[in-house]
Motif scaffolding. Structure first.
Motif, mmCIF file in Angstrom:
data_model
loop_
_atom_site.group_PDB
_atom_site.id
_atom_site.type_symbol
_atom_site.label_atom_id
_atom_site.label_comp_id
_atom_site.label_asym_id
_atom_site.label_seq_id
_atom_site.Cartn_x
_atom_site.Cartn_y
_atom_site.Cartn_z
ATOM 1 N N CYS A 100 -7.767 4.987 -2.694
ATOM 2 C CA CYS A 100 -7.270 5.483 -1.406
ATOM 3 C C CYS A 100 -6.807 6.918 -1.540
ATOM 4 O O CYS A 100 -6.823 7.676 -0.583
ATOM 5 N N GLY A 101 -6.357 7.283 -2.738
ATOM 6 C CA GLY A 101 -6.010 8.674 -2.988
ATOM 7 C C GLY A 101 -4.625 9.080 -2.535
ATOM 8 O O GLY A 101 -4.246 10.245 -2.690
ATOM 9 N N PHE A 102 -3.857 8.148 -2.018
ATOM 10 C CA PHE A 102 -2.531 8.522 -1.514
ATOM 11 C C PHE A 102 -1.613 8.967 -2.655
ATOM 12 O O PHE A 102 -0.756 9.813 -2.483
ATOM 13 N N CYS A 103 -1.827 8.383 -3.835
ATOM 14 C CA CYS A 103 -1.021 8.747 -5.005
ATOM 15 C C CYS A 103 -1.540 10.009 -5.680
ATOM 16 O O CYS A 103 -0.870 10.568 -6.544
ATOM 17 N N CYS A 136 0.738 3.903 -8.297
ATOM 18 C CA CYS A 136 -0.584 3.789 -7.685
ATOM 19 C C CYS A 136 -0.812 2.319 -7.438
ATOM 20 O O CYS A 136 -0.639 1.507 -8.331
ATOM 21 N N ARG A 137 -1.165 1.958 -6.207
ATOM 22 C CA ARG A 137 -1.347 0.549 -5.895
ATOM 23 C C ARG A 137 -2.803 0.120 -6.009
ATOM 24 O O ARG A 137 -3.096 -1.065 -6.001
ATOM 25 N N CYS A 138 -3.724 1.076 -6.091
ATOM 26 C CA CYS A 138 -5.142 0.723 -6.000
ATOM 27 C C CYS A 138 -5.840 0.572 -7.341
ATOM 28 O O CYS A 138 -6.699 -0.291 -7.497
ATOM 29 N N THR A 139 -5.543 1.432 -8.293
ATOM 30 C CA THR A 139 -6.448 1.578 -9.441
ATOM 31 C C THR A 139 -6.073 0.759 -10.659
ATOM 32 O O THR A 139 -6.899 0.602 -11.559
ATOM 33 N N GLY A 140 -4.827 0.295 -10.753
ATOM 34 C CA GLY A 140 -4.407 -0.350 -11.992
ATOM 35 C C GLY A 140 -4.245 0.652 -13.124
ATOM 36 O O GLY A 140 -4.071 0.261 -14.274
ATOM 37 N N PHE A 147 0.868 -1.183 0.000
ATOM 38 C CA PHE A 147 0.000 0.000 0.000
ATOM 39 C C PHE A 147 0.897 1.222 0.000
ATOM 40 O O PHE A 147 2.036 1.171 0.464
ATOM 41 N N LEU A 148 0.394 2.343 -0.518
ATOM 42 C CA LEU A 148 1.276 3.511 -0.602
ATOM 43 C C LEU A 148 1.366 4.261 0.727
ATOM 44 O O LEU A 148 2.387 4.840 1.050
ATOM 45 N N GLY A 149 0.286 4.307 1.479
ATOM 46 C CA GLY A 149 0.300 5.060 2.743
ATOM 47 C C GLY A 149 0.896 4.199 3.833
ATOM 48 O O GLY A 149 0.319 3.185 4.223
HETATM 49 S S1 FES Z 1 -5.494 5.379 -5.284
HETATM 50 FE FE1 FES Z 1 -4.432 4.291 -3.741
HETATM 51 S S2 FES Z 1 -2.409 4.414 -4.427
HETATM 52 FE FE2 FES Z 1 -3.507 5.335 -6.039
#
Ligand code: FES
Ligand code: FES
Lengths: 755, 155
Positions: free
Chosen positions: B99-102, B134-138, A202-204
């Motif tokens: 998650c929006g972290f990126c 980005c780990r969430c969106t692909g 995960f990034l966070g």
């Molecule tokens: S939206 Fe979670 S890392 Fe991009």
């Protein structure tokens, strides 16, 4: 055969057609605006006046006896406010999800590389880190147990824990195997496969802020997946009643299973209570690789038997999952790998043995699709081998054996809702293949394996196509009391009806908050719905894992809205100033434990996805470029179609990572690549265009007919990509992630020449 | 040490900065600008992307002292920018935010791309965003968001 129509879920009673952004629409995220401006507060962004920073000293050895610990040099540093060790743990000294076997701080034996030994609070994060490094820890290094295959022997040594090294052995026997008979078949194929250790990445990073409270308790703001289970573990280790430990969800930068276990929670609270000041802890990326559990590496041995005409007769499998030093969720991972171990196929006779073991490797636990991911690489590889042996097309062979509604699982459980495995395969296989892109002067470099590194202009590049399909259980299984709590409050303010929804469910990025707004809108027939911060002031929502929150917390919110509608049949016309509030604890149907033959109705719901992968492989260098991924998935009901697509793309990408690049490299129990420089996750250049096909075949048991979405796409993309690389190269590829040397035939090349 | 730097158009000065602190640390922890994220501190993830004298950089790789006397623009500083506004809208609309972290880093990186190349093709978008994990969106919906924003900005 005509495609099954996408059946709409049963409409909710009293549903108003006036709302916009209700169930089934791609409503916008309520937290979207804050996230795109940079204002959204993640757990690593929290800040308090007078706050201190925490840091952790970790064991450099995978197995060692801690013989001395001198904190003096750290305490003496200016700016240091506390240095705490095992002796300072106020309550229970161990914690854990299923069994409390993990020391809060090293209790004399370090069982893995990275085990926390001491914690420090200081007025600057660098001061805290330097102080931690000045603590003098002395060790007697012990021989680590690092081979999980050795650990399945109950007599294996060294014992990582006094209870022995086998955490769980689960045997599943169906058909003649259950009665102890052996089974033969006309055609058999056997194979051994290996899955490397994947990181959730995960990034966070792990982070949070602990604030001492006036009542002697503590308020903890933290990124996690399950507030209440965190709270209970933290409270026990602090020696406090749970009500004095209050948790609020900080902004979560992704989770994927890695936040199911505790990381810095107890440490930050201990430091805050000890110093009487707020303490913030934020792991660096390197520390993050040591600070959370990973996906279990696996060794899988399969034997498939089929008739000449292409029907599976039996599957025998032995699966060993390396749980590392502590239990975490290993028992549940074992259950998934064992019960889902033959994949979404009808198999009359099944014998699966699955072991989860302790070793001195890094602890492993939850990661998206756990257990099912490892097994799918094994059984899908076998399905391709068997198809080749029988001279059948791999899709055709899978379709002939595909399970469907009414099928019986290896556990004896009847599948009582749609299981459109054949249809998913048909859909992905009928998508037109992508053209080969050529610029005027041949290939576009950017489209080729190796990319702008300019390693090929197309020579030696071979295209391959491969398929994969997978199965996952949704929600918690094996008789677990799995529920969620929702409090919904309706009031009319200045003539406008507004609702607020309060749950403890962790939004980790997946979009649950959007869904809960949509559900409340649809059920109450009003537009204005707010989601309150998730905290422990409301009952447990269970974990954000097992693809379960839409189902369970979605179900709880719907039930709370229904309870309100019973009191106020037309919520939109509630008189000004009146307030109606309902709190509901909602459960899905019960499941049962598995017996000694692995038989029982252990799972709530099954979910399926299929992938087709198209790859180009540079057969001279062993480099792979994924050209396209096509996915078909049955989601029961697309509650928010854009969010569903997002889950599918994101899961597919993580599966691509496991197939081609992601591995925590562990040697002798030590992690060798704890950084994003050396642990590679897919970039936008690695991810190909995707084509996503969504089926909506309602599950009559589930709220709105929905089926959990998050995990299935992370299961089938991996075997599809590996199959495509095999198709392009003919290489056996029995281990993931694939490395260039697995693709190239290096026999006859000396070790020195290879590097 | 003392560091003076122009951040989002305002002259700022911070004291007691330790030599090892990065620009990212100073922005986040000393200036109250946590919009730039820290996901690796090694220049690998792009979550900390900011403009330094108009060039997009990883703020984690810039020593605070190196930024002295220079001009920094963070995601917060793009609040009133039309191009960034189009990107923000498009990111939310396209489902490019999980998650929006990126996301803050991507907004800055995509803003930089569209300033240079108003109508990028997909390959150009991919190249420009290759440094933003980005780990969430692909990434598919991120591509879509940038395409949408480009269309709207160019009109
Ligand atoms: S939206 Fe979670 S890392 Fe991009
Ligand atoms: S935090 Fe700067 S690139 Fe990752």
């Amino acid at each position: 055969m005509p495609a099954p129509s996408t059946s709409p879920a049963p409409p909710a009673a009293g549903t108003s057609t006036r709302v916009t952004g209700g169930v089934g629409e791609s409503a916008r995220r309520p937290d979207g605006a804050l996230k795109v401006t940079g204002e959204f507060a993640y757990s690593s962004d929290l800040w308090a006046d007078d706050m201190l920073w925490g840091a952790t000293l970790r064991s450099p050895h995978p197995h060692a006896r801690l013989t001395g610990l001198d904190i003096g040099p750290a305490v003496a540093m200016p700016g240091v406010y506390a240095v705490l060790t095992h002796d300072d743990v106020p309550g229970r000294t161990v914690y854990g999800l299923e069994r409390a076997d993990q020391p809060v701080l090293c209790d004399g034996i370090a069982r893995y590389h990275g085990e926390p030994v001491a914690i420090v609070a200081a007025d600057h994060p660098e001061t805290a880190r330097r102080a931690a490094s000045r603590i003098v820890a002395e060790y007697d290094v012990l021989e680590p147990l690092t081979d999980p295959r050795r650990a399945i022997d109950p007599a294996s040594a060294p014992r990582v824990h006094p209870t022995g090294n086998v955490v769980r052995h689960l045997a599943v026997r169906k058909g003649d195997f259950e009665t102890g008979l052996d089974v033969a078949a006309e055609v058999t194929v056997t194979g051994e496969y290996e899955v490397g250790m994947q990181d959730q990445a995960f990034l966070g990073p792990e982070s949070g802020l602990a604030v001492p409270a006036e009542d002697g308790g503590v308020d903890l703001f933290v990124a996690t997946q399950w507030l209440h289970v965190d709270r209970d573990q933290v409270a026990a280790c602090l020696g406090m009643p749970p009500e004095r430990v209050r948790l609020t969800l900080g902004g979560v930068g992704g989770a994927f299973g890695a936040r199911e276990d505790l990381s810095m929670q107890i440490h930050a609270c201990m430091l805050a209570l000890h110093t009487g000041r707020p303490v913030k802890m934020v792991y660096s990326r390197e520390e993050s690789f040591f600070g959370h559990v990973h996906r279990h590496p696996a060794v899988l041995r399969y034997e498939h038997g089929a008739s000449r005409d292409g029907l599976l007769r039996y599957v025998k499998a032995e699966i060993v999952l390396d749980g590392g030093a502590y239990m975490s969720s290993t028992p549940a991972v074992v259950a998934n790998a064992a019960t889902l171990g033959v994949g979404p196929y009808d198999v009359p006779h099944v014998s699966v043995d699955c072991w989860g073991v302790y070793t001195n490797n890094p602890p492993c636990g939850a990661m998206r699709g756990f257990g099912a991911v490892q097994a799918a690489f094994g059984y899908e590889s076998q399905m391709d081998r068997m198809a080749a042996e029988l001279g059948l097309d791999p899709v055709e062979f899978r379709i002939r054996n595909a399970m469907s509604e009414g099928s019986t699982m290896p556990t004896g459980q009847a599948v009582d809702s749609p299981a459109p495995v054949a249809e998913l395969l048909k859909r992905v296989s009928s998508v037109p293949l992508p053209p080969r892109e050529r610029g005027d002067d041949g290939y576009d470099l950017r489209e080729l394996p190796g990319g702008v590194s300019n390693t090929t202009h197309g020579e030696g590049v071979v295209r391959g196509v491969g398929y994969g399909v997978g199965i996952k259980n949704v929600c918690f299984s094996e008789g677990f009391d799995d529920y969620s709590t929702a409090r919904v409050r309706l009031e009319t303010v200045d003539g406008r009806p507004v609702a607020s929804v309060h749950t403890a469910a962790a939004e980790v990025g997946q979009g649950l908050v959007t869904l809960l707004v949509q559900i409340a809108r649809t059920e109450l027939g009003i537009d204005e719905v707010t989601i309150l911060p998730a905290d422990t002031e409301v009952g447990s929502a269970g974990s954000t894992s097992a693809s379960r929150q839409s189902y369970v917390t979605g179900g709880a919110v719907r039930a709370a809205c229904e309870a309100i509608r019973e009191r106020v049949p037309d919520p939109a016309s509630l008189p000004d100033g009146e307030v109606v509030e309902e709190t509901v604890e909602w459960r899905h149907r019960p499941t049962s434990p598995l017996n000694e033959h692995g038989q029982g109705n252990a799972h709530v719901q099954y979910a399926f996805a299929a992938h087709r992968a198209v790859v180009d492989v540079d057969t001279e260098l062993g480099l792979v470029k994924v050209v396209e991924l096509a996915t078909a998935q049955d989601v029961g009901k697309a509650m928010n179609p854009d969010a569903v697509v997002g889950q599918i793309n994101g899961g597919s990408a993580q599966g691509l990572g496991l197939a081609l690049m992601e591995e925590v490299q562990v040697s002798g129990g030590r992690i060798g690549n704890p950084s994003f420089t050396d642990y590679l996750i897919p970039t936008i250049l690695d991810m190909p265009p995707t084509r996503v096909d969504i089926l909506e075949l309602a599950d009559p048991e589930a709220p709105y007919g929905l089926r959990g979405v998050g995990e299935p796409p992370a299961i089938s993309s991996t075997p599809a990509i590996v199959a495509a690389v095999r198709a392009a190269t003919g290489a056996a590829l029995t281990r993931i992630p694939i490395r260039p040397e697995h693709i190239l035939d290096l026999s006859g090349v000396s070790e020195g020449e290879r590097t | 040490m003392r560091v003076s730097v122009t951040v989002n158009g305002t002259q700022r000065q911070v004291d007691d900065v330790w030599e090892g602190e990065s620009l990212l640390y100073v922005l986040r922890e000393r200036m109250g600008l946590p919009g730039s994220k820290n996901a690796c501190e090694q220049g690998e993830c792009g979550s900390c992307t900011v403009y330094l004298d108009g060039v997009s950089v990883c703020a984690c790789l810039v020593a605070a002292g190196q930024a002295a006397g220079r001009d920094v623009r963070t995601v917060e500083g793009l609040a009133a920018d039309d191009g960034a506004h189009a990107l923000r809208e498009a990111f939310v609309e396209a489902g490019a935010v999980q998650c929006g972290f990126c996301t803050p880093g991507l907004i800055v990186a995509a803003h930089d791309l569209l300033e240079r190349v108003p109508r990028p093709d997909d390959a150009e978008i991919r190249e420009a965003l290759a440094g933003n994990l980005c780990r969430c969106t692909g990434y598919e919906q991120i591509l879509d968001a940038v395409r949408r924003a480009a269309e709207r900005t160019v009109g």
